[in-house]
Design a protein around this motif. Sequence first.
Motif, PDB file in Angstrom:
ATOM      1  N   GLN A 161      46.297  35.337  50.288  1.00  0.00           N
ATOM      2  CA  GLN A 161      45.708  36.568  50.020  1.00  0.00           C
ATOM      3  C   GLN A 161      45.916  37.633  51.117  1.00  0.00           C
ATOM      4  OE1 GLN A 161      44.862  37.624  46.949  1.00  0.00           O
ATOM      5  NE2 GLN A 161      45.410  35.713  46.227  1.00  0.00           N
ATOM      6  N   THR A 197      39.073  38.909  47.160  1.00  0.00           N
ATOM      7  CA  THR A 197      39.393  37.459  47.236  1.00  0.00           C
ATOM      8  C   THR A 197      39.247  36.714  48.501  1.00  0.00           C
ATOM      9  OG1 THR A 197      40.893  37.802  45.373  1.00  0.00           O
ATOM     10  CG2 THR A 197      40.996  35.820  46.306  1.00  0.00           C
ATOM     11  N   THR A 210      36.127  33.940  48.728  1.00  0.00           N
ATOM     12  CA  THR A 210      36.831  32.471  49.070  1.00  0.00           C
ATOM     13  C   THR A 210      36.037  32.067  50.405  1.00  0.00           C
ATOM     14  OG1 THR A 210      38.896  33.150  47.964  1.00  0.00           O
ATOM     15  CG2 THR A 210      38.499  31.330  49.618  1.00  0.00           C
ATOM     16  N   GLN A 270      41.042  30.389  41.321  1.00  0.00           N
ATOM     17  CA  GLN A 270      41.433  30.687  42.577  1.00  0.00           C
ATOM     18  C   GLN A 270      42.971  30.485  42.938  1.00  0.00           C
ATOM     19  OE1 GLN A 270      38.985  27.840  44.668  1.00  0.00           O
ATOM     20  NE2 GLN A 270      37.125  29.204  45.104  1.00  0.00           N
ATOM     21  N   ALA A 301      44.634  33.621  41.718  1.00  0.00           N
ATOM     22  CA  ALA A 301      44.450  34.706  42.720  1.00  0.00           C
ATOM     23  C   ALA A 301      45.494  34.551  43.660  1.00  0.00           C
ATOM     24  CB  ALA A 301      42.966  34.735  43.221  1.00  0.00           C
TER      25      ALA A 301
END
Length: 379
Positions: A170, A191, A195, A251, A254
Amino acid sequence: MAQHHHGSTSGRPLDTLAYLLLLAGPALLLVRRQWPVQVCAGTAAVAGAYLLLRYPYGPIVVSVVVGYVTAVMAGRRRAAWISLGTLYVAHVIVNSVTHALSWPVELGLLAWLLLVAAGAELARTRGEQRRQWRLAREEREARIADEQRLAIARELHDVLAHSISLINVQAGVALELIDDDPEQARTALRTIKDTSKDALGEVRQVLGSLRTGAPAAATNVSAAPSGTPAGPAAPRSPAPDLGRLDELVRQAAAAGLTVTVRREGAQRTPPPGVGLAAFRIVQEGLTNVLRHSSARTAEVTLDQSAADRLLLTLEDPGPVSAAGGARAGGSGAGLVGMRERAAALGGFVEAGPTASGGFRVHAELPLHAQDMTRDEGRR
């Protein structure tokens, strides 16, 4: 006691030498821990001299008993037996030579000596048993501590490797889009925040188990609000299981990985230990795809057709990415952790490349398996 000895007609009256001999035995006992064999032989020799001079029976034998028992307890049994046996034989020979031998008295003395020897052997046996029990307990506690340490290491590895891999992906997306597509970059940063928050909550739970002594996998600390200090009273939630599989899928999505989940057979909730192991195996498998594979798709199969086991398969089409393999920073601990989790439950994990260039992880976990980490923590 002195008047009694002086009044006795069965032997020589006590004099200065007798008192010296009576004191010599206890004096030798002061160093019995350092020199058990020498003290055992010395007390026997002092007693032999005392009896050879025909002083009356008395406390001289107490030093002999203590010296003998000390030598036996120190593991010098042969030397102790020789000292005691020599004293008895010398006593019989002296009485025979002086015509003072009385077999009822000698047999009574022999019985008394055998009773002392039996008592010393009993004390030695019990001492050995206590030592063995203590060593066994220490070994068991050390083994449990090692198992708990490995469990905590696996938990930390799985949590951190998965979360940091997602954060890395990310962060790359955010850097690429921060100028051209700020909204998408903002989504990537959000994100990363979510996370890292979840990872901190799980790490806090694992580290908290070190303070409380609870098994690392028993509970999962809910992520605290930003700025809230961690502490023993942090809120707790159930350990991860297959009920959170959709969370892993989100997840992965993403991070740009599309995961398809196929379920076969009647879906049942597995025991906590099996559910946690299955969750961590899928988590580690998806982490490896993100880190090592150029594939953007992966498939997870949960097969519960059999009543006694859960079959789990994770496969990606590959091939290995240009930054994969050793350059991705992997140490192989993830695959080792998978196998250890499955083995602890009586199952196994097979992992390796496929003919098409992808990678496949297959796990078989018995549904009747006990949560061994939790059981060990209760002991």
